[in-house]
Write a protein that holds these residues in place. Structure first.
Motif, PDB file in Angstrom:
ATOM      1  N   GLU A   7     -81.485 -53.864 -19.840  1.00  0.00           N
ATOM      2  CA  GLU A   7     -80.511 -53.703 -18.751  1.00  0.00           C
ATOM      3  C   GLU A   7     -79.713 -54.996 -18.610  1.00  0.00           C
ATOM      4  O   GLU A   7     -80.302 -56.073 -18.488  1.00  0.00           O
ATOM      5  CB  GLU A   7     -81.236 -53.372 -17.450  1.00  0.00           C
ATOM      6  N   ASP A   8     -78.365 -54.904 -18.626  1.00  0.00           N
ATOM      7  CA  ASP A   8     -77.552 -56.116 -18.586  1.00  0.00           C
ATOM      8  C   ASP A   8     -77.197 -56.565 -17.181  1.00  0.00           C
ATOM      9  O   ASP A   8     -76.694 -57.679 -16.998  1.00  0.00           O
ATOM     10  CB  ASP A   8     -76.281 -55.938 -19.413  1.00  0.00           C
ATOM     11  N   GLY A  53     -74.761 -48.867 -21.107  1.00  0.00           N
ATOM     12  CA  GLY A  53     -73.599 -49.750 -21.083  1.00  0.00           C
ATOM     13  C   GLY A  53     -73.934 -51.190 -21.370  1.00  0.00           C
ATOM     14  O   GLY A  53     -73.720 -52.069 -20.529  1.00  0.00           O
ATOM     15  N   LEU A  54     -74.437 -51.483 -22.568  1.00  0.00           N
ATOM     16  CA  LEU A  54     -74.808 -52.844 -22.937  1.00  0.00           C
ATOM     17  C   LEU A  54     -73.646 -53.545 -23.632  1.00  0.00           C
ATOM     18  O   LEU A  54     -72.847 -52.907 -24.317  1.00  0.00           O
ATOM     19  CB  LEU A  54     -76.012 -52.823 -23.887  1.00  0.00           C
ATOM     20  N   PRO A  55     -73.543 -54.869 -23.482  1.00  0.00           N
ATOM     21  CA  PRO A  55     -72.520 -55.609 -24.231  1.00  0.00           C
ATOM     22  C   PRO A  55     -72.884 -55.652 -25.707  1.00  0.00           C
ATOM     23  O   PRO A  55     -74.060 -55.654 -26.074  1.00  0.00           O
ATOM     24  CB  PRO A  55     -72.573 -57.009 -23.599  1.00  0.00           C
ATOM     25  N   GLY A  59     -76.304 -48.932 -25.933  1.00  0.00           N
ATOM     26  CA  GLY A  59     -77.614 -48.306 -25.857  1.00  0.00           C
ATOM     27  C   GLY A  59     -77.788 -47.133 -26.795  1.00  0.00           C
ATOM     28  O   GLY A  59     -78.853 -46.955 -27.388  1.00  0.00           O
ATOM     29  N   LEU A  60     -76.759 -46.311 -26.953  1.00  0.00           N
ATOM     30  CA  LEU A  60     -76.861 -45.163 -27.854  1.00  0.00           C
ATOM     31  C   LEU A  60     -77.059 -45.608 -29.303  1.00  0.00           C
ATOM     32  O   LEU A  60     -77.837 -44.996 -30.042  1.00  0.00           O
ATOM     33  CB  LEU A  60     -75.616 -44.277 -27.748  1.00  0.00           C
ATOM     34  N   SER A  61     -76.379 -46.667 -29.710  1.00  0.00           N
ATOM     35  CA  SER A  61     -76.553 -47.185 -31.066  1.00  0.00           C
ATOM     36  C   SER A  61     -77.968 -47.711 -31.275  1.00  0.00           C
ATOM     37  O   SER A  61     -78.578 -47.500 -32.327  1.00  0.00           O
ATOM     38  CB  SER A  61     -75.539 -48.301 -31.350  1.00  0.00           C
ATOM     39  N   VAL A  75     -88.246 -42.822 -24.536  1.00  0.00           N
ATOM     40  CA  VAL A  75     -87.109 -43.585 -24.015  1.00  0.00           C
ATOM     41  C   VAL A  75     -86.488 -42.856 -22.829  1.00  0.00           C
ATOM     42  O   VAL A  75     -86.160 -41.664 -22.915  1.00  0.00           O
ATOM     43  CB  VAL A  75     -86.033 -43.797 -25.102  1.00  0.00           C
ATOM     44  N   LEU A  76     -86.343 -43.587 -21.729  1.00  0.00           N
ATOM     45  CA  LEU A  76     -85.615 -43.104 -20.561  1.00  0.00           C
ATOM     46  C   LEU A  76     -84.306 -43.866 -20.481  1.00  0.00           C
ATOM     47  O   LEU A  76     -84.302 -45.091 -20.423  1.00  0.00           O
ATOM     48  CB  LEU A  76     -86.431 -43.300 -19.287  1.00  0.00           C
ATOM     49  N   ILE A  77     -83.203 -43.126 -20.501  1.00  0.00           N
ATOM     50  CA  ILE A  77     -81.879 -43.738 -20.457  1.00  0.00           C
ATOM     51  C   ILE A  77     -81.417 -43.910 -19.010  1.00  0.00           C
ATOM     52  O   ILE A  77     -81.537 -43.005 -18.197  1.00  0.00           O
ATOM     53  CB  ILE A  77     -80.859 -42.894 -21.246  1.00  0.00           C
ATOM     54  N   LEU A  78     -80.865 -45.106 -18.733  1.00  0.00           N
ATOM     55  CA  LEU A  78     -80.199 -45.386 -17.456  1.00  0.00           C
ATOM     56  C   LEU A  78     -78.720 -45.583 -17.722  1.00  0.00           C
ATOM     57  O   LEU A  78     -78.352 -46.237 -18.696  1.00  0.00           O
ATOM     58  CB  LEU A  78     -80.746 -46.664 -16.828  1.00  0.00           C
ATOM     59  N   THR A  79     -77.882 -45.044 -16.889  1.00  0.00           N
ATOM     60  CA  THR A  79     -76.460 -45.293 -17.036  1.00  0.00           C
ATOM     61  C   THR A  79     -75.731 -45.011 -15.741  1.00  0.00           C
ATOM     62  O   THR A  79     -76.159 -44.177 -14.943  1.00  0.00           O
ATOM     63  CB  THR A  79     -75.840 -44.441 -18.161  1.00  0.00           C
ATOM     64  N   ALA A  80     -74.625 -45.726 -15.549  1.00  0.00           N
ATOM     65  CA  ALA A  80     -73.772 -45.472 -14.389  1.00  0.00           C
ATOM     66  C   ALA A  80     -72.771 -44.377 -14.694  1.00  0.00           C
ATOM     67  O   ALA A  80     -72.044 -43.924 -13.822  1.00  0.00           O
ATOM     68  CB  ALA A  80     -73.040 -46.753 -13.999  1.00  0.00           C
TER      69      ALA A  80
END
Length: 219
Positions: A7-8, A53-55, A59-61, A75-80
């Motif tokens: 998480e960034d 949304g990582l710099p 995350g998908l890559s 894996v649990l994905i977090l996203t805005a």
């Protein structure tokens, strides 16, 4: 049990690390997609909480890289991001669950517990082995209904064995799931933790398979 948090957002990452540590997990954390990809490929985790949304490397890559390498860590994905198409894309890339921001920490922890249970073949929140019960929701351990007080490391060792009842687990495997990345891992200390658990739970519950490791089974 061991978790990787990717998480960034500094504040959210610190909140996640604190929440997982308070819930009894060993936690590694990173803000960087490349480092996350490396950690997921070289370290052993019971689950990963991954922001999309990582710099740099997104995350998908990172997730696709793990799955292409046949890394099946839950894996649990977090996203805005709120679009349903992105949720579908994440799940199709190999995510096991999806939680949009903002979220309640209690829900995230519950989802992580469920992912870990399902990965080891358990459905119920309470794990049982004869008179021994581990309530994953409250980090509560009882023997014949009597509560047992454990240290954080003792709890992690027991939790991993309870998720793998009937399986022989080596000391090195246990150490990989008890210690965070930056901790000095000594598999010999696992023997110390097991010895303490036997005193608190009853010696007959944790069996030693000489030269192989430990197995939890009902007496």
């Amino acid at each position: 049990m061991r978790v990787l948090v990717v998480e960034d957002d500094d504040q959210l990452r610190q909140q996640l690390v604190r929440a997982f540590e308070q819930a009894g997990y060993a936690v590694d954390a990173t803000v960087d997609g490349k480092e996350a990809e490396f950690l997921g490929a070289t370290e052993t985790y019971d689950t990963v909480v991954l922001d999309l949304g990582l710099p740099g490397v997104g995350g998908l890559s990172v997730l696709r890289s793990w799955r292409e390498a046949e890394n099946d860590v839950p894996v649990l994905i977090l996203t805005a991001r709120g679009a349903w198409t992105e949720r579908v894309e994440g799940i199709d890339a190999g995510a096991d669950d999806y939680l949009p921001k903002p979220f309640r920490m209690e829900e995230l922890l519950a989802r992580v517990r469920a992912l870990i249970r399902r990965a080891s073949g358990h459905g119920a929140a309470e794990l049982r082995c004869g008179p021994l019960v581990l309530d994953t929701r409250a980090n509560r351990v009882t023997v014949d209904g009597a509560p047992v007080t454990l240290t954080a490391h003792e709890y992690r060792v027991l939790a991993y064995l309870m998720h793998h009842v009937g399986e022989t687990v080596s000391r090195s495997e246990l150490s990989e799931h008890v210690y965070a990345y930056d901790m000095d891992r000594d598999s010999n200390t696992i023997e110390v933790f097991v010895g303490r658990l036997r005193k608190k739970l009853g010696r007959e519950i944790i069996k030693t398979e000489r030269g192989l490791g430990y197995r939890l089974e009902a007496p």
